[in-house]
Design a protein around this motif. Structure first.
Motif, PDB file in Angstrom:
ATOM      1  N   ARG A  60       0.865  -1.182   0.000  1.00  0.00           N
ATOM      2  CA  ARG A  60       0.000   0.000   0.000  1.00  0.00           C
ATOM      3  C   ARG A  60       0.904   1.236   0.000  1.00  0.00           C
ATOM      4  N   SER A  61       1.090   1.803  -1.190  1.00  0.00           N
ATOM      5  CA  SER A  61       2.035   2.913  -1.314  1.00  0.00           C
ATOM      6  C   SER A  61       1.693   3.742  -2.541  1.00  0.00           C
ATOM      7  N   ARG A  62       2.418   4.836  -2.683  1.00  0.00           N
ATOM      8  CA  ARG A  62       2.235   5.697  -3.849  1.00  0.00           C
ATOM      9  C   ARG A  62       2.794   5.033  -5.097  1.00  0.00           C
ATOM     10  N   LEU A  63       3.708   4.099  -4.918  1.00  0.00           N
ATOM     11  CA  LEU A  63       4.270   3.396  -6.070  1.00  0.00           C
ATOM     12  C   LEU A  63       3.215   2.558  -6.780  1.00  0.00           C
ATOM     13  N   THR A  64       2.396   1.854  -6.023  1.00  0.00           N
ATOM     14  CA  THR A  64       1.385   0.972  -6.602  1.00  0.00           C
ATOM     15  C   THR A  64       0.025   1.639  -6.742  1.00  0.00           C
ATOM     16  N   HIS A  65      -0.169   2.788  -6.077  1.00  0.00           N
ATOM     17  CA  HIS A  65      -1.474   3.473  -6.065  1.00  0.00           C
ATOM     18  C   HIS A  65      -2.551   2.609  -5.416  1.00  0.00           C
ATOM     19  N   ILE A  66      -2.164   1.755  -4.499  1.00  0.00           N
ATOM     20  CA  ILE A  66      -3.122   0.914  -3.774  1.00  0.00           C
ATOM     21  C   ILE A  66      -3.402   1.566  -2.428  1.00  0.00           C
ATOM     22  N   ARG A  67      -4.709   1.697  -2.084  1.00  0.00           N
ATOM     23  CA  ARG A  67      -5.114   2.335  -0.838  1.00  0.00           C
ATOM     24  C   ARG A  67      -5.781   1.358   0.123  1.00  0.00           C
ATOM     25  N   ASP A  68      -5.716   0.099  -0.173  1.00  0.00           N
ATOM     26  CA  ASP A  68      -6.353  -0.911   0.658  1.00  0.00           C
ATOM     27  C   ASP A  68      -5.681  -0.932   2.030  1.00  0.00           C
ATOM     28  N   ILE A  69      -6.449  -0.568   3.088  1.00  0.00           N
ATOM     29  CA  ILE A  69      -5.863  -0.488   4.423  1.00  0.00           C
ATOM     30  C   ILE A  69      -5.562  -1.876   4.995  1.00  0.00           C
ATOM     31  N   GLU A  70      -6.142  -2.926   4.404  1.00  0.00           N
ATOM     32  CA  GLU A  70      -5.857  -4.282   4.869  1.00  0.00           C
ATOM     33  C   GLU A  70      -4.551  -4.825   4.297  1.00  0.00           C
ATOM     34  N   LEU A  71      -3.990  -4.093   3.362  1.00  0.00           N
ATOM     35  CA  LEU A  71      -2.738  -4.518   2.736  1.00  0.00           C
ATOM     36  C   LEU A  71      -1.573  -3.830   3.412  1.00  0.00           C
ATOM     37  N   SER A  72      -0.530  -4.588   3.675  1.00  0.00           N
ATOM     38  CA  SER A  72       0.655  -4.046   4.329  1.00  0.00           C
ATOM     39  C   SER A  72       1.384  -3.080   3.402  1.00  0.00           C
ATOM     40  N   ARG A  73       2.050  -2.109   3.996  1.00  0.00           N
ATOM     41  CA  ARG A  73       2.867  -1.194   3.199  1.00  0.00           C
ATOM     42  C   ARG A  73       4.094  -1.902   2.632  1.00  0.00           C
ATOM     43  N   GLN A  74       4.531  -2.937   3.308  1.00  0.00           N
ATOM     44  CA  GLN A  74       5.648  -3.740   2.837  1.00  0.00           C
ATOM     45  C   GLN A  74       5.164  -5.179   2.705  1.00  0.00           C
ATOM     46  N   GLN A  75       4.451  -5.412   1.612  1.00  0.00           N
ATOM     47  CA  GLN A  75       3.846  -6.719   1.391  1.00  0.00           C
ATOM     48  C   GLN A  75       4.848  -7.706   0.797  1.00  0.00           C
ATOM     49  N   ALA A  76       5.554  -7.307  -0.259  1.00  0.00           N
ATOM     50  CA  ALA A  76       6.516  -8.193  -0.921  1.00  0.00           C
ATOM     51  C   ALA A  76       7.591  -7.356  -1.589  1.00  0.00           C
ATOM     52  N   ARG A  77       8.710  -8.005  -1.840  1.00  0.00           N
ATOM     53  CA  ARG A  77       9.832  -7.342  -2.509  1.00  0.00           C
ATOM     54  C   ARG A  77      10.180  -8.107  -3.780  1.00  0.00           C
ATOM     55  N   VAL A  78      10.350  -7.382  -4.875  1.00  0.00           N
ATOM     56  CA  VAL A  78      10.704  -7.991  -6.158  1.00  0.00           C
ATOM     57  C   VAL A  78      12.048  -7.431  -6.608  1.00  0.00           C
ATOM     58  N   THR A  79      12.886  -8.338  -7.160  1.00  0.00           N
ATOM     59  CA  THR A  79      14.213  -7.958  -7.633  1.00  0.00           C
ATOM     60  C   THR A  79      14.460  -8.635  -8.974  1.00  0.00           C
ATOM     61  N   ALA A  80      14.808  -7.849  -9.974  1.00  0.00           N
ATOM     62  CA  ALA A  80      15.082  -8.375 -11.313  1.00  0.00           C
ATOM     63  C   ALA A  80      16.583  -8.544 -11.500  1.00  0.00           C
ATOM     64  N   SER A  81      16.952  -9.547 -12.297  1.00  0.00           N
ATOM     65  CA  SER A  81      18.350  -9.813 -12.609  1.00  0.00           C
ATOM     66  C   SER A  81      18.503  -9.944 -14.116  1.00  0.00           C
ATOM     67  N   ALA A  82      19.348  -9.097 -14.695  1.00  0.00           N
ATOM     68  CA  ALA A  82      19.568  -9.150 -16.143  1.00  0.00           C
ATOM     69  C   ALA A  82      20.460 -10.326 -16.525  1.00  0.00           C
ATOM     70  N   SER A  83      21.389 -10.710 -15.656  1.00  0.00           N
ATOM     71  CA  SER A  83      22.309 -11.802 -15.981  1.00  0.00           C
ATOM     72  C   SER A  83      21.584 -13.142 -16.058  1.00  0.00           C
ATOM     73  N   SER A  84      20.704 -13.406 -15.096  1.00  0.00           N
ATOM     74  CA  SER A  84      19.946 -14.662 -15.099  1.00  0.00           C
ATOM     75  C   SER A  84      18.587 -14.539 -15.773  1.00  0.00           C
ATOM     76  N   GLU A  85      18.193 -13.297 -16.127  1.00  0.00           N
ATOM     77  CA  GLU A  85      16.917 -13.033 -16.786  1.00  0.00           C
ATOM     78  C   GLU A  85      15.744 -13.588 -15.964  1.00  0.00           C
ATOM     79  N   THR A  86      15.798 -13.327 -14.673  1.00  0.00           N
ATOM     80  CA  THR A  86      14.753 -13.794 -13.773  1.00  0.00           C
ATOM     81  C   THR A  86      14.328 -12.664 -12.844  1.00  0.00           C
ATOM     82  N   VAL A  87      13.189 -12.869 -12.190  1.00  0.00           N
ATOM     83  CA  VAL A  87      12.680 -11.949 -11.176  1.00  0.00           C
ATOM     84  C   VAL A  87      12.378 -12.766  -9.927  1.00  0.00           C
ATOM     85  N   GLU A  88      12.882 -12.311  -8.797  1.00  0.00           N
ATOM     86  CA  GLU A  88      12.649 -13.004  -7.532  1.00  0.00           C
ATOM     87  C   GLU A  88      11.702 -12.182  -6.680  1.00  0.00           C
ATOM     88  N   ILE A  89      10.726 -12.842  -6.096  1.00  0.00           N
ATOM     89  CA  ILE A  89       9.782 -12.188  -5.192  1.00  0.00           C
ATOM     90  C   ILE A  89       9.945 -12.796  -3.806  1.00  0.00           C
TER      91      ILE A  89
END
Length: 210
Positions: A60-89
């Motif tokens: 729930r942040s300005r980045l996602t534009h989500i205002r759901d108060i039941e959702l945590s501000r730090q719900q999940a973290r995503v990281t992209a890797s160009a070398s392995s061409e993958t995204v980790e959540i």
């Protein structure tokens, strides 16, 4: 009351131009499978651009534009890797899990996302589809192993030398003539001198005419 100021999507520069990441999380409308059109307004969730080795926290942040108060501000973290061409959540919230393709992701677990996977920050809500961008399609040339590269370079060098006319070393006429006489062989000059001994009549002639 004036509406709050709109926040440009992640990856946007000061001029408003969005820099394209190697992956994107395209938001999906609730109850639909089609992704929504990118928009910077607060009524529509923006596309989230994922850049190489840049970790983004979703919730729930300005980045996602989500205002759901039941959702945590730090719900999940995503990281992209160009070398392995993958995204980790990675799951950050302990109270409420995220969902990947309908399967819950509990704290503190993480998993690798594939292109086309659906991520829901809340069960059946706040869904995103992972997509690859044209920036990820531009790959660096893959180098061959050392032995293959060495063989290829050797072949190229040989081919280049074969196309060139080899330069003859400087001739040592006196030394070659002396060596040929010692070995009992005649040089071209000696052969010409021998042929000049015979005149047009077929008789042996000498330089002095004797």
């Amino acid at each position: 009351m004036a509406p709050p100021e709109a926040v440009p999507p992640t990856g946007a520069s000061a001029s408003g131009v969005v820099n394209q990441g190697i992956f994107i999380l395209r938001p999906v409308e609730e109850g639909k499978k089609e992704a929504v059109v990118d928009d910077s307004s607060l009524t529509v969730r923006p596309i989230i651009h994922l850049f190489d080795s840049q970790a983004l926290v979703l919730g729930r942040s300005r980045l996602t534009h989500i205002r759901d108060i039941e959702l945590s501000r730090q719900q999940a973290r995503v990281t992209a890797s160009a070398s392995s061409e993958t995204v980790e959540i990675a799951q950050l919230s302990k109270q409420q899990p995220s969902y990947v393709n309908g399967h819950p992701l509990l704290y503190p677990w993480s998993r690798t996302l594939m292109v086309g996977d659906t991520v829901c920050l809340k069960k059946n809500q706040h869904a995103y589809i992972l997509e690859r961008t044209t920036a990820a399609l531009v790959r660096k040339p893959v180098l061959a192993p050392l032995d293959i590269a060495s063989a290829a370079c050797k072949k190229r060098r040989t081919g280049t030398l074969d196309l060139q006319t080899p330069s003859s070393p400087p001739s040592n006429s006196s030394g070659a003539k002396k060596k040929s006489r010692q070995s009992g062989q005649f040089t071209p000059v000696d052969l010409v001198k021998q042929l000049n001994i015979f005149g047009s009549s077929g008789k042996i002639t000498t330089p002095g005419g004797v």
